[in-house]
Motif scaffolding. Structure first.
Motif, short mmCIF file in Angstrom:
data_model
loop_
_atom_site.label_atom_id
_atom_site.label_comp_id
_atom_site.label_asym_id
_atom_site.label_seq_id
_atom_site.Cartn_x
_atom_site.Cartn_y
_atom_site.Cartn_z
N LYS A 334 -13.99 -35.19 13.65
CA LYS A 334 -13.47 -34.11 14.61
C LYS A 334 -12.05 -33.36 14.36
N GLU A 335 -11.05 -34.38 14.37
CA GLU A 335 -9.78 -34.00 14.32
C GLU A 335 -9.51 -33.49 12.76
N LYS A 336 -10.27 -34.15 11.80
CA LYS A 336 -10.01 -33.51 10.48
C LYS A 336 -10.68 -32.11 10.27
N ASN A 337 -11.58 -31.98 10.99
CA ASN A 337 -12.31 -30.77 10.99
C ASN A 337 -11.48 -29.52 11.72
N ARG A 338 -10.59 -29.91 12.65
CA ARG A 338 -9.67 -28.93 13.63
C ARG A 338 -8.35 -28.93 12.42
N ALA A 339 -8.18 -29.82 11.92
CA ALA A 339 -7.05 -29.69 10.82
C ALA A 339 -7.22 -28.65 9.58
N LEU A 340 -8.58 -28.62 9.46
CA LEU A 340 -9.21 -27.45 8.27
C LEU A 340 -9.49 -26.08 9.14
N GLY A 341 -9.21 -25.99 10.33
CA GLY A 341 -9.37 -24.74 11.10
C GLY A 341 -10.86 -24.69 11.38
N ASP A 344 -15.00 -26.40 16.76
CA ASP A 344 -15.59 -27.23 17.25
C ASP A 344 -16.54 -26.68 18.18
N GLU A 345 -18.13 -26.67 17.53
CA GLU A 345 -19.29 -25.93 18.64
C GLU A 345 -19.26 -26.64 19.67
N ASP A 346 -19.01 -28.01 19.95
CA ASP A 346 -19.31 -28.51 21.32
C ASP A 346 -18.27 -28.18 22.34
N HIS A 347 -17.43 -27.50 22.05
CA HIS A 347 -16.26 -27.22 23.12
C HIS A 347 -16.15 -25.37 23.13
#
Length: 347
Positions: A334-341, A344-347
């Motif tokens: 999750k954190e790595k995905n956010r770093a890639l922009g 997060d579909e769960d939020h």
């Protein structure tokens, strides 16, 4: 065990594709991971053929082997495992508390709860040309590996060997070299049939059954002619060359690992379908293993790595999920995905 000494959940021995992918997947399973490689760089046997094109890795390809190695390295480091290079592990001891103590050939010690053996066929050594004085040409134009194709452009190249590597290099060099000559001691080649046919239909000159008998040098520094001898008639030919490539295969050595009590054949360890060896806490993956459904492709080593890592996790925690959550639903990404922009579909 002293509290000052760091204990790892899993220690992977071997930095080839199986070992690197095991390091990545071990991170997916939230395991404290160490990767130990005997050489000074990761890549394993793939380092022998960095200029070859790899076609059979799912979702990737065609790709130069050196580029695939780099991608595997980057993936292996995703979860920041400890990576130790230049240490050959030779000793293994089970301590009273169940911890496994690994010792390198130079005395370094590593403590771990489980081990994944991804050592291929052990320490690799190139089979050298058995001709007196041949070694002095290794600094000029006698080669046992091909790191780049460009240095052979416009050269007269003689290749000694008849396996996959010899056939592959003949095909790769034929378009750019002035000439390519392949010398093999048997009538039949051991390379993949399609590649052998391609070689035979090209301009590559083939001498079978011949062997290299003598290297000639006009200046004592580089080979300029090679004498080859017919295995049956004894007739000898001299071939003008600018470079000689020897692909006589590899010599493999497992060394002290054969004394660890692992059930092994001549070249592989016998494992269960869960990649368990007969030694509790020691698992295996890649070319080192053999089991009924083994797939001997780079892609197959990735599955081995997953199975071995899952078994190591369950060995330590029998109540743990049997597999890691896929990356699209795995909290560790999750954190790595956010770093890639990535949103997060769960939020």
């Amino acid at each position: 065990m002293s509290e000052s000494l760091e204990l790892y959940d899993v220690t992977i021995i071997g930095g080839g594709p199986a070992g690197m992918y095991a390091a990545f997947y071990s991170g997916m399973r939230d395991l404290k991971t160490k990767l130990i490689e005997a050489k000074d760089e990761l890549g394993g046997r793939m380092l022998i053929y960095p200029e070859k094109m790899i076609w059979d890795v799912g979702g990737t390809g065609p790709i130069l082997c050196r580029n695939l190695i780099e991608q595997l390295k980057q993936q292996a480091l995703t979860f920041d495992p400890t990576v130790v290079l230049g240490q050959q592990i030779v000793g293994q001891e089970r301590l009273e508390d169940g911890t496994i103590l690994l010792t390198s050939s130079t005395g370094e010690k590593h403590w771990t709860r489980t081990v994944i053996m991804a050592i291929g066929y052990g320490i690799l050594e190139m089979a050298k040309l058995d001709i007196e004085g041949a070694d002095r040409f290794e600094v000029s134009n006698l080669h046992y590996t091909v790191q780049e194709l460009e240095p052979f452009r416009g050269k007269r190249v003689l290749i000694s060997g008849g396996g996959d590597s010899a056939v592959d290099w003949a095909n790769e060099l034929e378009p750019i070299a002035a000439s390519v000559c392949v010398v093999h001691r048997r009538e039949q080649f051991g390379g993949h049939e399609r590649n052998v046919v391609r070689m035979k239909q090209s301009s590559v000159q083939i001498h079978v059954p011949y062997t290299v008998r003598q290297l000639h040098s006009s200046d004592g520094c580089a080979i300029n002619q090679v004498s080859i001898c017919h295995e049956e008639s004894g007739d000898t030919l001299r071939v003008d060359v600018d470079a000689v490539i020897v692909n006589h295969g590899m010599r493999y050595n497992f060394g002290a690992i054969r004394d660890w009590g692992i059930d092994m054949g001549e070249w592989t360890a016998n494992v269960s379908d869960k990649l368990e060896t007969n030694v509790p806490g020691i698992f295996a993956a890649g070319d080192f293993v053999d089991y009924s459904s083994k797939v001997r492709l780079i892609a197959g080593t990735f599955t081995d790595a997953v199975l071995a890592t899952n078994s190591a996790k369950l060995y330590m925690d029998p109540e743990a999920p049997k597999v890691a959550y896929v990356s699209s639903h795995n909290e560790r990404f999750k954190e790595k995905n956010r770093a890639l922009g990535v949103i997060d579909e769960d939020h």
